[in-house]
Design an enzyme around this catalytic site. Structure first.
Site, PDB file in Angstrom:
ATOM      1  N   TYR A  54       0.817  -1.212   0.000  1.00  0.00           N
ATOM      2  CA  TYR A  54       0.000   0.000   0.000  1.00  0.00           C
ATOM      3  C   TYR A  54       0.850   1.261   0.000  1.00  0.00           C
ATOM      4  O   TYR A  54       0.408   2.338  -0.393  1.00  0.00           O
ATOM      5  CB  TYR A  54      -0.961   0.014   1.205  1.00  0.00           C
ATOM      6  CG  TYR A  54      -2.222  -0.746   0.902  1.00  0.00           C
ATOM      7  CD1 TYR A  54      -2.973  -0.453  -0.237  1.00  0.00           C
ATOM      8  CD2 TYR A  54      -2.662  -1.760   1.729  1.00  0.00           C
ATOM      9  CE1 TYR A  54      -4.116  -1.165  -0.546  1.00  0.00           C
ATOM     10  CE2 TYR A  54      -3.815  -2.479   1.432  1.00  0.00           C
ATOM     11  CZ  TYR A  54      -4.541  -2.173   0.286  1.00  0.00           C
ATOM     12  OH  TYR A  54      -5.669  -2.881  -0.023  1.00  0.00           O
ATOM     13  N   ILE A 149      11.553  18.440  -1.321  1.00  0.00           N
ATOM     14  CA  ILE A 149      12.856  18.592  -0.655  1.00  0.00           C
ATOM     15  C   ILE A 149      13.713  17.360  -0.916  1.00  0.00           C
ATOM     16  O   ILE A 149      14.895  17.450  -1.225  1.00  0.00           O
ATOM     17  CB  ILE A 149      12.662  18.794   0.862  1.00  0.00           C
ATOM     18  CG1 ILE A 149      11.990  20.145   1.118  1.00  0.00           C
ATOM     19  CG2 ILE A 149      13.988  18.700   1.624  1.00  0.00           C
ATOM     20  CD1 ILE A 149      11.651  20.411   2.566  1.00  0.00           C
ATOM     21  N   THR A 189      -1.579  26.421 -18.905  1.00  0.00           N
ATOM     22  CA  THR A 189      -0.129  26.215 -19.029  1.00  0.00           C
ATOM     23  C   THR A 189       0.632  26.723 -17.804  1.00  0.00           C
ATOM     24  O   THR A 189       1.809  26.457 -17.664  1.00  0.00           O
ATOM     25  CB  THR A 189       0.436  26.945 -20.269  1.00  0.00           C
ATOM     26  OG1 THR A 189       0.278  28.357 -20.060  1.00  0.00           O
ATOM     27  CG2 THR A 189      -0.268  26.540 -21.540  1.00  0.00           C
ATOM     28  N   LYS A 190      -0.048  27.446 -16.940  1.00  0.00           N
ATOM     29  CA  LYS A 190       0.661  28.078 -15.816  1.00  0.00           C
ATOM     30  C   LYS A 190       1.384  27.076 -14.902  1.00  0.00           C
ATOM     31  O   LYS A 190       2.540  27.296 -14.536  1.00  0.00           O
ATOM     32  CB  LYS A 190      -0.324  28.959 -15.026  1.00  0.00           C
ATOM     33  CG  LYS A 190       0.289  29.951 -14.040  1.00  0.00           C
ATOM     34  CD  LYS A 190       1.248  30.980 -14.622  1.00  0.00           C
ATOM     35  CE  LYS A 190       0.677  31.986 -15.544  1.00  0.00           C
ATOM     36  NZ  LYS A 190      -0.007  33.145 -15.082  1.00  0.00           N
ATOM     37  N   CYS A 382       3.901 -18.457  -6.319  1.00  0.00           N
ATOM     38  CA  CYS A 382       4.613 -18.330  -5.057  1.00  0.00           C
ATOM     39  C   CYS A 382       3.695 -18.719  -3.892  1.00  0.00           C
ATOM     40  O   CYS A 382       3.432 -19.895  -3.695  1.00  0.00           O
ATOM     41  CB  CYS A 382       5.204 -16.929  -4.931  1.00  0.00           C
ATOM     42  SG  CYS A 382       6.635 -16.918  -3.838  1.00  0.00           S
ATOM     43  N   LEU A 383       3.139 -17.753  -3.153  1.00  0.00           N
ATOM     44  CA  LEU A 383       2.196 -18.102  -2.098  1.00  0.00           C
ATOM     45  C   LEU A 383       1.044 -18.931  -2.672  1.00  0.00           C
ATOM     46  O   LEU A 383       0.548 -19.860  -2.026  1.00  0.00           O
ATOM     47  CB  LEU A 383       1.653 -16.823  -1.439  1.00  0.00           C
ATOM     48  CG  LEU A 383       0.654 -17.044  -0.318  1.00  0.00           C
ATOM     49  CD1 LEU A 383       1.295 -17.731   0.867  1.00  0.00           C
ATOM     50  CD2 LEU A 383       0.031 -15.726   0.118  1.00  0.00           C
ATOM     51  N   HIS A 508       8.275 -16.497  -9.769  1.00  0.00           N
ATOM     52  CA  HIS A 508       7.380 -15.430 -10.240  1.00  0.00           C
ATOM     53  C   HIS A 508       7.501 -15.248 -11.754  1.00  0.00           C
ATOM     54  O   HIS A 508       8.274 -14.400 -12.215  1.00  0.00           O
ATOM     55  CB  HIS A 508       7.729 -14.108  -9.558  1.00  0.00           C
ATOM     56  CG  HIS A 508       7.336 -14.061  -8.125  1.00  0.00           C
ATOM     57  ND1 HIS A 508       6.101 -13.636  -7.712  1.00  0.00           N
ATOM     58  CD2 HIS A 508       8.012 -14.408  -7.007  1.00  0.00           C
ATOM     59  CE1 HIS A 508       6.038 -13.697  -6.390  1.00  0.00           C
ATOM     60  NE2 HIS A 508       7.183 -14.170  -5.937  1.00  0.00           N
ATOM     61  N   GLU A 510       5.586 -13.795 -13.722  1.00  0.00           N
ATOM     62  CA  GLU A 510       5.064 -12.503 -14.192  1.00  0.00           C
ATOM     63  C   GLU A 510       6.164 -11.485 -14.453  1.00  0.00           C
ATOM     64  O   GLU A 510       5.989 -10.569 -15.258  1.00  0.00           O
ATOM     65  CB  GLU A 510       4.032 -11.936 -13.205  1.00  0.00           C
ATOM     66  CG  GLU A 510       4.569 -11.428 -11.861  1.00  0.00           C
ATOM     67  CD  GLU A 510       4.702 -12.507 -10.787  1.00  0.00           C
ATOM     68  OE1 GLU A 510       4.795 -13.697 -11.146  1.00  0.00           O
ATOM     69  OE2 GLU A 510       4.731 -12.158  -9.588  1.00  0.00           O
TER      70      GLU A 510
HETATM   71  N1  GLN Z   1       5.200 -15.660   2.049  1.00  0.00           N
HETATM   72  C1  GLN Z   1       5.711 -16.722   1.259  1.00  0.00           C
HETATM   73  C2  GLN Z   1       7.191 -16.959   1.495  1.00  0.00           C
HETATM   74  O1  GLN Z   1       7.845 -16.128   2.039  1.00  0.00           O
HETATM   75  C3  GLN Z   1       5.446 -16.484  -0.217  1.00  0.00           C
HETATM   76  C4  GLN Z   1       6.171 -15.287  -0.758  1.00  0.00           C
HETATM   77  C5  GLN Z   1       5.611 -14.810  -2.070  1.00  0.00           C
HETATM   78  O2  GLN Z   1       4.515 -15.185  -2.437  1.00  0.00           O
HETATM   79  N2  GLN Z   1       6.341 -13.955  -2.758  1.00  0.00           N
HETATM   80  O3  GLN Z   1       7.709 -17.978   1.123  1.00  0.00           O
END
Ligand code: GLN
Length: 533
Positions: A54, A149, A189-190, A382-383, A508, A510
Site C-alpha cells: 500500500y 525537498i 499552461t501556468k 509463489c504463495l 514469479h 510474471e
Molecule cells: N510468504 C511466502 C514466502 O515467504 C510467499 C512469498 C511470495 O509469495 N512472494 O515464502
C-alpha cells in the site's frame, strides 16, 4: 561514450514518468540503439523490499535478486535492456554507502556533506551503470516531483552531470501536466511554467517538455509554452491519455519524439521498423476477438499497483490469445465465511498471486479448493503455489493439520516450511531467496509443454519452501511435482493432473512477461481459460 537522458516530473505525481521513460527506451531501441534505464528514488529505504504494497505498490525483482521499484518492471516490459540492482538507486542506498565510507575513514577527516558527497555518490552510481552496461543511451528517471525537498540532491547531481558532459551528451526531459479547466474550457499552461521555473531555479533547463494532457494542444498553446518555458516549439511534445500503456510509444512516435531526441543528442540512427510492435501489441490490444474473465484473489486488490506485473502478464497472455482479459479482483478476506460461488460467477480462471502474512490465507485456500473441485483453471504463484499444496494436503491427503509454518509455527503437518539455514536469519531486508534460479522440468507435464524445454531460469522472492518430507504422501495421492531446482532438490512446480489446468509455481513468472513475448505459463493459462464456457 554513453549519452544521457534525464527525466524529471513536475506539477503532480502519477503522470506516468516511468512509462514515459520506458517508452522513450522502446523508441530508441527501434532506431537500433542499445539503451538502459535507471530509476532514482528519493526515499530513505535502502530498497522497497520491506515496504508494504500500500505504500509502494509491487516490489519488482530482477534476475540478480534486487528488490526494486515497479518502474523497473515497465522498463523491462518495454525494452530489451538488462536490469540489475544498479538500475534502482535510492537515497537510502546512497546515504548507506556514504555513511559506511565515513565510518571507515575514507573521507580523510573532511566534513561529510550532501554537496559534494551525496551528489558525488549519486553521480558515481549513474556512471557505473553507463560503464557496466555498454549502451548508447542511459535514461535516468528521477522519482518524485520537482519542488520536493527529498529529490533535491538527485536534481543537483544530474545538473552537475549535464554540465560536465556538455551539449549533445545529455538532455533533460520534463514530464508535466496541462490541466483542462472545464468551467472556462481551457487547458492551463501556468502550472507547467511554474514547474519549469522551479527547475531553472536549481539550474536545470529542460530541452523537451512531455505535456500530459486530456485534449490536443493547439499550435498557439505550444508556442506559448515554448516561449515561457524557454524551449523550442518542437520541444513541446503532446503526451495524451491513451487507453493502453503500450500505446504510449506510438503516441510519442507521432510527435517525432525519437527524432527530436536523436537530434538533440547528435546521434545518427536510421528510421527502423516500428510496425512490429504496433501490429502485434497495439492492434491486438485494441481489437481482441475473444474475452476471458479471470479472478485474482489477493489481499491488496484495492491498489492497482500491488499486483502490477501479474495484471500486465495476464494482459500479455490476452494479446497472445487474441482475447480481452476481464480481471475480477476478489478480496481473500471476503472468502473466509459462507458460500463463495457468487464471487466466481462467469469466472474462467482463478489466480492466486504472491503474498506474505496470515491475513486472508484461509480465503485463498477456499478459492483454490473451489477452482480444483469445479475444474476451473488455476494458476498459483509463489504463495499461490504454497497454498495449493496446503489445500491438496488437507482435502485430498486428509492431513487436516497441514499448513505453512509462516502462518502456524507449530503446524501438525508443515507441508511448507523454512529451510534449516533460514532459521537463523533475523534481518528482514534482502534476506529471502531472491533472483533467478534454475529449474528442471519433468517431460510431458503441463509446465514442460508450456515452456517447450526442460531447463528454465525464473525469478524468486520467498522464504518458505515445499517440505520434501511430504513429497511421498502428496505425490501418492496425485500431486505432480513437475519442476525441481536441480542443485538443491527444491520443489518449484506442482500440478494436479485430473483437472483442466491446475498449476502452482514457487517462482514469479510474471516478472519475465513482455507484451510482445508473453510468458508461456500465462499464455497457456489463458488459452485453457478460454475453453471454459
Ligand atoms: N510468504 C511466502 C514466502 O515467504 C510467499 C512469498 C511470495 O509469495 N512472494 O515464502
Amino acid at each position: 561514450m554513453s549519452k544521457f537522458i534525464f527525466v524529471t516530473g513536475g506539477v503532480v505525481s502519477s503522470l506516468g514518468k516511468g512509462i514515459a521513460a520506458a517508452s522513450i527506451g522502446k523508441l530508441l531501441e527501434t532506431r537500433g540503439l542499445h539503451v538502459t534505464i535507471i530509476k532514482c528514488d528519493p526515499y530513505l529505504n535502502v530498497d522497497p523490499g520491506t515496504m508494504n504494497p500500500y505504500q509502494h505498490g509491487e516490489v519488482y525483482v530482477t534476475d540478480d535478486g534486487a528488490e526494486t521499484d515497479l518502474d523497473l518492471g515497465h522498463y523491462e516490459r518495454f525494452t530489451n535492456g538488462i536490469f540489475t540492482k544498479d538500475n534502482n538507486v535510492t537515497a537510502g542506498k546512497i546515504y548507506y554507502s556514504v555513511i559506511t565510507k565515513e565510518r571507515k575513514g575514507d573521507y580523510l577527516g573532511k566534513t561529510v556533506q550532501i554537496i559534494p558527497h551525496i551528489t558525488d555518490e549519486i553521480q558515481h552510481c549513474i556512471k557505473k551503470v553507463a560503464k557496466n552496461h555498454d549502451v548508447d543511451v542511459v535514461i535516468v528517471e528521477i522519482g518524485g516531483t520537482v519542488g520536493d525537498i527529498e529529490s533535491l540532491p538527485f536534481l543537483e547531481a544530474i545538473r552537475q552531470l549535464r554540465w560536465e558532459m556538455g551539449e549533445h551528451y545529455a538532455i533533460n526531459i520534463h514530464v508535466t501536466l496541462l490541466p483542462y479547466i472545464k468551467s472556462c474550457g481551457e487547458q492551463k499552461t501556468k502550472p507547467t511554467q511554474h514547474s519549469v521555473g522551479r527547475l531553472r531555479e536549481i539550474g536545470i533547463q529542460p530541452d523537451i517538455l512531455l505535456c500530459r494532457t486530456e485534449r490536443p494542444i493547439s499550435q498557439e498553446q505550444r508556442e506559448k509554452i515554448a516561449l515561457f518555458c524557454n524551449v523550442d516549439v518542437e520541444g513541446v511534445v503532446e503526451a495524451p491519455d491513451v487507453k493502453h500503456i503500450y500505446e504510449v510509444p506510438s503516441s510519442f512516435k507521432k510527435e517525432n519524439l525519437d527524432s527530436l531526441i536523436l537530434k538533440k543528442l547528435n546521434i545518427k540512427a536510421p528510421e527502423r521498423d516500428f510496425k512490429a510492435w504496433e501490429d502485434y501489441v497495439v492492434k491486438r490490444l485494441r481489437h481482441p476477438k475473444k474475452e476471458a474473465t479471470i479472478a485474482v484473489v489477493g489481499k491488496y486488490i484495492l491498489l492497482p499497483d500491488a499486483y502490477k506485473s501479474i495484471y500486465e502478464a495476464l494482459g500479455h497472455a490476452g494479446i497472445a490469445n487474441d482475447a480481452r482479459i476481464n480481471i475480477v479482483k476478489v478480496d481473500s478476506e471476503d472468502l473466509e465465511k459462507g458460500k463463495i460461488d457468487r464471487f466466481f460467477k462467469n469466472v474462467q480462471g482463478v489466480l492466486v498471486p504472491g503474498g506474505f502474512g496470515h491475513r486472508g490465507i484461509e480465503g485463498k485456500i477456499r478459492a483454490i479448493r473451489f477452482a480444483r473441485e469445479n475444474d476451473i483453471p488455476y494458476f498459483g504463484i509463489c504463495l499461490g503455489m504454497q497454498l495449493a499444496t496446503v489445500e491438496f494436503a488437507r482435502n485430498i491427503c486428509g492431513l487436516k493439520g497441514a499448513n505453512s509454518t509462516e502462518f502456524e509455527k507449530n503446524a501438525k503437518d508443515p507441508v511448507i516450511s523454512l529451510l534449516a539455514e533460514q532459521h537463523q536469519i533475523t534481518d528482514m531486508g534482502a534476506t529471502m531467496r531472491l533472483g533467478a534460479y534454475p529449474c528442471r522440468l519433468v517431460k510431458d507435464t503441463r509446465v514442460q509443454v508450456a515452456y517447450k524445454k526442460e531447463d528454465i531460469l525464473e525469478r524468486h522472492r520467498h522464504r518458505y519452501e515445499f517440505n520434501n518430507a511430504y513429497r511421498e504422501v502428496l505425490t501418492s495421492k496425485g500431486l505432480v511435482i513437475s519442476g525441481v531446482n536441480p542443485e538443491r532438490d527444491l520443489v518449484e512446480v506442482v500440478e494436479v493432473r485430473k483437472h483442466r489446468w491446475f498449476l502452482g509455481c514457487q517462482f514469479h513468472p510474471e516478472f519475465r512477461s513482455k507484451p510482445d513475448k508473453p510468458h508461456p505459463l500465462f499464455r497457456d493459462f489463458i488459452a485453457v481459460a478460454l475453453t471454459v464456457k
